[in-house]
Motif scaffolding. Structure first.
Motif, PDB file in Angstrom:
ATOM      1  N   PRO A 188      46.618  33.458  56.030  1.00 17.17           N
ATOM      2  CA  PRO A 188      46.341  34.866  56.334  1.00 17.17           C
ATOM      3  C   PRO A 188      46.846  35.296  57.707  1.00 17.17           C
ATOM      4  O   PRO A 188      47.234  36.448  57.894  1.00 17.17           O
ATOM      5  CB  PRO A 188      44.811  34.933  56.251  1.00 17.17           C
ATOM      6  CG  PRO A 188      44.438  33.848  55.304  1.00 17.17           C
ATOM      7  CD  PRO A 188      45.416  32.746  55.567  1.00 17.17           C
ATOM      8  N   CYS A 203      47.099  36.509  50.217  1.00 17.34           N
ATOM      9  CA  CYS A 203      45.938  35.835  50.815  1.00 17.34           C
ATOM     10  C   CYS A 203      45.264  34.890  49.820  1.00 17.34           C
ATOM     11  O   CYS A 203      44.844  33.789  50.187  1.00 17.34           O
ATOM     12  CB  CYS A 203      44.941  36.871  51.338  1.00 17.34           C
ATOM     13  SG  CYS A 203      45.544  37.778  52.786  1.00 17.34           S
ATOM     14  N   SER A 244      45.362  30.927  50.323  1.00 14.02           N
ATOM     15  CA  SER A 244      44.031  30.348  50.527  1.00 14.02           C
ATOM     16  C   SER A 244      43.693  29.303  49.473  1.00 14.02           C
ATOM     17  O   SER A 244      42.891  28.397  49.720  1.00 14.02           O
ATOM     18  CB  SER A 244      42.967  31.462  50.497  1.00 14.02           C
ATOM     19  OG  SER A 244      43.170  32.382  51.543  1.00 14.02           O
ATOM     20  N   THR A 285      44.582  42.446  55.527  1.00 13.16           N
ATOM     21  CA  THR A 285      44.728  41.093  56.079  1.00 13.16           C
ATOM     22  C   THR A 285      43.927  40.930  57.365  1.00 13.16           C
ATOM     23  O   THR A 285      43.373  39.862  57.625  1.00 13.16           O
ATOM     24  CB  THR A 285      46.211  40.782  56.351  1.00 13.16           C
ATOM     25  OG1 THR A 285      46.772  41.809  57.177  1.00 13.16           O
ATOM     26  CG2 THR A 285      46.996  40.710  55.065  1.00 13.16           C
TER      27      THR A 285
END
Length: 305
Positions: free
Chosen positions: A41, A88, A92, A196
């Motif tokens: 991120p 993201c 992630s 973000t």
């Protein structure tokens, strides 16, 4: 008209392949940046920040308007939101899954797009396209060679969410295809930036710009790959339908594995070569099918036919 339609399709698919190659470079360098302690991120935030600065500069130099037709506002906002969440969620997911597993789950998005396209666009259902999507997915699975041991449900959920969000991204981009490239880049990234930033604030992963010096070369390649890849993606989706464009993106992990093999010395086995051949064959079949469709479409819609 037929030649113009076929030429536009060819141009769009070439841009999609160029985007896939750039994003493939981006994946390898992002992994190297992650090893240096830079979160996904965080890199997403800074690359979006840089994209906004470059787009504003381009608009000033070329005196381009940033106006967007009112009917495209919602699609453009959805495009920006889905782009931010896709990046993201995917980046992630590798915190809980091996990268190979995350990639295989994520690259179900071309299949989702091909299956949903007849319901969300004027395109008709095409069994040929579905078969090509399945062959491409099989090739991707063979290329990345997933290890299914010790899977974390959180990682699977994030990778699957990224796949669905990527499909949303492609369809929303197609809905605002008539919007100019510069305003599309500007407004979509203006949506991506606060999303973000909020994710970084919630996860506590924000670091100052000086942190990027922990891996300057990897960060530069990651950001550069994104800037080129996203620009080409936007331009491709203004010229070709979501289904054919998504299938071209199956080349992304093939490019990533090839780059890792050449520059990082990673070993590539016979199964990966076979998978890469399947993906290439699927992409070629996709190009041929799209050319035929593009030549046929004007003949069907032309007045007096």
């Amino acid at each position: 008209m037929q030649e113009r339609g076929a030429s536009s399709a060819q141009h769009g698919l070439a841009l999609a392949l160029g985007s896939a190659a750039a994003f493939g470079t981006n994946i390898v360098s992002a992994q190297l940046a992650g090893h240096a302690g830079l979160s996904g991120p965080l890199i997403v935030f800074y690359r979006v920040f840089l994209m906004l600065a470059l787009v504003v500069g381009a608009a000033l130099i070329w005196r381009a308007s940033l106006a967007v037709p009112r009917k495209h506002w919602s699609a453009l906002a959805l495009f920006g939101l889905s782009t931010a969440l896709t990046a993201c969620a995917y980046l992630s997911s590798v915190a809980f899954l091996p990268i190979t597993v995350a990639a295989v789950v994520f690259y179900t998005f071309p299949i989702l797009i091909v299956l949903a396209e007849p319901f969300l666009t004027p395109a008709r259902f095409s069994l040929d396209r579905v078969v090509i999507a399945l062959v491409a997915f099989l090739g991707v699975a063979m290329v990345v060679g997933p290890d299914w041991h010790g899977l974390d449900p959180r990682g699977l959920a994030l990778a699957l969410a990224a796949s669905v969000l990527a499909a949303v991204q492609f369809f929303s981009a197609a809905r605002c295809a008539e919007t100019g490239t510069i305003p599309k880049l500007f407004w979509s990234h203006l949506v991506i930036l606060p999303v973000t930033l909020a994710i970084l604030a919630l996860t506590g992963l924000f670091q100052p710009p000086s942190a990027l010096l922990l891996a300057p070369v990897a960060v530069a390649i990651t950001i550069g790959g994104y800037l080129i890849g996203f620009l080409f993606q936007v331009m491709a989706l203004a010229r070709v339908a979501p289904g054919p464009a998504a299938l071209a993106f199956c080349g992304e992990p093939v490019f990533a594995v090839a780059i890792a093999a050449v520059f990082l010395g990673e070993r590539v086995g016979s199964l990966q070569y076979a998978g890469g051949a399947l993906v290439v064959a699927a992409i070629i079949a996709n190009v041929i099918l799209e050319q035929k469709r593009a030549r046929r479409l004007p003949a069907v819609t032309a007045p007096g036919t």
